[in-house]
Design an enzyme around this catalytic site. Sequence first.
Site, short mmCIF file in Angstrom:
data_model
loop_
_atom_site.label_atom_id
_atom_site.label_comp_id
_atom_site.label_asym_id
_atom_site.label_seq_id
_atom_site.Cartn_x
_atom_site.Cartn_y
_atom_site.Cartn_z
N ARG A 60 5.05 1.33 -4.59
CA ARG A 60 4.88 2.56 -3.58
C ARG A 60 4.75 3.80 -4.35
O ARG A 60 4.08 4.72 -3.93
CB ARG A 60 6.48 2.60 -2.78
CG ARG A 60 6.50 3.87 -1.76
CD ARG A 60 7.56 3.87 -1.06
NE ARG A 60 7.44 4.76 0.19
CZ ARG A 60 8.27 5.83 0.51
NH1 ARG A 60 9.33 6.02 -0.38
NH2 ARG A 60 8.06 6.70 1.19
N ASN A 92 10.36 11.16 -0.67
CA ASN A 92 10.87 10.67 -1.98
C ASN A 92 11.84 9.90 -2.07
O ASN A 92 12.21 9.07 -3.09
CB ASN A 92 11.15 11.94 -3.07
CG ASN A 92 12.47 12.46 -2.60
OD1 ASN A 92 12.94 12.26 -1.43
ND2 ASN A 92 12.85 13.14 -3.46
N HIS A 189 3.87 -3.32 2.75
CA HIS A 189 5.19 -3.29 3.46
C HIS A 189 6.09 -4.46 3.58
O HIS A 189 6.90 -5.03 4.29
CB HIS A 189 5.14 -2.64 4.80
CG HIS A 189 4.97 -1.23 4.60
ND1 HIS A 189 4.52 -0.27 5.84
CD2 HIS A 189 5.22 -0.29 3.65
CE1 HIS A 189 4.58 0.98 5.19
NE2 HIS A 189 5.00 1.00 3.84
C1 HEM Z 1 -0.30 3.19 6.00
C2 HEM Z 1 0.47 4.37 5.63
C3 HEM Z 1 1.99 4.16 5.16
C4 HEM Z 1 2.94 4.73 5.78
C5 HEM Z 1 3.05 5.61 6.95
C6 HEM Z 1 4.07 4.44 4.76
C7 HEM Z 1 5.47 4.85 4.76
C8 HEM Z 1 6.43 4.14 4.28
C9 HEM Z 1 7.81 4.72 4.43
C10 HEM Z 1 8.30 5.74 5.67
C11 HEM Z 1 8.77 4.17 3.69
C12 HEM Z 1 10.21 4.01 3.62
C13 HEM Z 1 10.79 5.13 2.91
C14 HEM Z 1 12.28 5.18 3.14
O1 HEM Z 1 12.75 5.33 4.30
O2 HEM Z 1 13.03 5.00 2.13
C15 HEM Z 1 8.06 3.09 2.82
C16 HEM Z 1 8.21 2.21 1.98
C17 HEM Z 1 7.44 1.48 1.23
N1 HEM Z 1 6.07 1.72 1.38
FE1 HEM Z 1 4.66 2.50 2.47
N2 HEM Z 1 3.67 3.71 3.90
C18 HEM Z 1 2.26 3.62 4.02
C19 HEM Z 1 1.26 2.64 2.95
C20 HEM Z 1 1.91 2.11 2.11
C21 HEM Z 1 0.94 1.43 0.86
C22 HEM Z 1 -0.75 1.73 1.05
C23 HEM Z 1 1.67 0.91 0.28
C24 HEM Z 1 1.15 0.20 -0.91
C25 HEM Z 1 0.32 -0.79 -1.26
C26 HEM Z 1 3.13 1.08 0.55
C27 HEM Z 1 4.32 0.38 -0.20
C28 HEM Z 1 5.29 0.79 0.25
C29 HEM Z 1 6.59 0.11 -0.26
C30 HEM Z 1 6.73 -1.10 -1.37
C31 HEM Z 1 8.00 0.50 0.44
C32 HEM Z 1 9.33 0.06 0.01
C33 HEM Z 1 9.71 1.05 -1.02
C34 HEM Z 1 11.11 0.56 -1.74
O3 HEM Z 1 11.77 -0.14 -1.20
O4 HEM Z 1 11.48 1.11 -2.83
N3 HEM Z 1 3.25 1.85 1.75
N4 HEM Z 1 6.34 3.35 3.41
C1 NAG Z 2 14.48 13.73 -2.68
O1 NAG Z 2 14.30 15.03 -1.94
C2 NAG Z 2 15.49 15.33 -1.65
C3 NAG Z 2 15.08 16.48 -0.56
O2 NAG Z 2 14.00 16.50 0.24
C4 NAG Z 2 16.25 15.85 -2.77
O3 NAG Z 2 17.70 16.06 -2.21
C5 NAG Z 2 16.50 14.56 -3.66
O4 NAG Z 2 16.98 15.00 -5.09
C6 NAG Z 2 15.17 14.09 -4.16
N1 NAG Z 2 15.25 12.89 -4.78
C7 NAG Z 2 14.81 12.64 -5.98
C8 NAG Z 2 14.92 11.22 -6.75
O5 NAG Z 2 14.21 13.62 -6.55
#
Ligand code: HEM
Ligand code: NAG
Length: 318
Positions: A60, A92, A189
């Site tokens: 990500r 983030n 994902h």
């Molecule tokens: C198509 C548009 C995309 C959207 C709207 C999107 C959105 C998101 C969101 C909202 C999260 C969760 C954040 C959270 O709530 O903590 C996420 C997690 C993640 N995304 Fe995407 N993403 C997109 C594309 C991608 C792409 C292209 C990749 C890599 C090839 C990717 C890899 C990941 C991974 C691996 C996670 C999990 C991160 C973790 O568990 O630390 N995403 N994404």
């Molecule tokens: C991510 O963003 C939030 C506010 O949008 C902030 O409070 C937080 O410290 C940030 N986390 C990191 C790892 O920078």
Amino acid sequence: MAISAAVVFSSILIFSAFSLGNALSLNHYVKACPEVENIIKNAVTEGFHKDKTVPAALLRLHFHDCFIRGCDASVLLDKDENNKVEKSGPPNLSLHAFFVIDNAKKAVEAACPGVVSCADILALAARDAVVAAGGPNWDVPKGRKDGRTSLASDTLQLPAPTFNLSQLQQSFARRGLNLGDLVALSGGHSLGFSHCSSFQNRLHNFDAAHNIDPSINPSFAANLNKVCPAHNKVKNAGSNMDPSPTLFDNTYYKLILQGKSLFSSDQALFTAPSTKHLVYKYAGSKEAFYKAFVKSMIKMSSITGGQEIRKHCRKVNS
Ligand code: HEM
Ligand SMILES: *[C@@H]1O[C@H](CO)[C@@H](O)[C@H](O)[C@H]1NC(C)=O
Ligand SMILES: *[C@@H]1O[C@H](CO)[C@@H](O)[C@H](O)[C@H]1NC(C)=O
């Protein structure tokens, strides 16, 4: 051995399938830092053994990096006194595993000081992360430069999980990526975790006619609702992306077929014939998904933008 290089593709074939705008090449460090790939792989493997969520985080990070100012390691910069950087922007929340990049950079600098960019380290680490999680292997073109700017406000340019297909298409097209790339890269994902806030829109007050998104599987929605009730107060509550969040596979596409993907943006891939047929294809064939994913990863990671080789990945050169 935790690393299973399940499928090794002929990178030459993939590499020559399209042209790269910048001077990236497979042998960029052959003379200046011949051990660079082993050094980075070791750092990723070590990180993975400490924490199984490291691959998701690295993948990500690389995606966020490339979508903002090109793959220039802008996502790695820490803030200074007067600068709100990408790391402090709203999307983030789940960005982590920065320690893996720090360790990799330290080891790389010890072996060959001043020649390997942080952007290349991140691109290689993302590849190694996918391999560590049991996904495909590929050769990464190298030669990226690091940027000098990182702004929290830029993170607004990232696609949002509430986006529909035309919004996603636009966001990707701005980076030279097409609908095929969108479907293949969304397979990222297959790994990781999401907070409630990223899919809350589908569970409560979805639209004027529905409280719950009609495209979501009802029992799946009921389960998510238990973890993420309206006005949820539990910090860090959320759901794994799929039942095997540390294994890189094609389950993601099978879940879309069942209405069990987390985000509107995931389910959006099932709303037009052109993307729907790819969802079916990748749900039916892990090999077809891997092949497309590798091709699109190389494309995404070749969006360049920086101008220097940073000494420290968390701050620009003085
Ligand atoms: C198509 C548009 C995309 C959207 C709207 C999107 C959105 C998101 C969101 C909202 C999260 C969760 C954040 C959270 O709530 O903590 C996420 C997690 C993640 N995304 Fe995407 N993403 C997109 C594309 C991608 C792409 C292209 C990749 C890599 C090839 C990717 C890899 C990941 C991974 C691996 C996670 C999990 C991160 C973790 O568990 O630390 N995403 N994404
Ligand atoms: C991510 O963003 C939030 C506010 O949008 C902030 O409070 C937080 O410290 C940030 N986390 C990191 C790892 O920078
Ligand atoms: C997608 O969302 C945008 C912005 O809300 C809207 O203008 C557009 O009509 C939507 N497209 C589809 C196909 O629903």
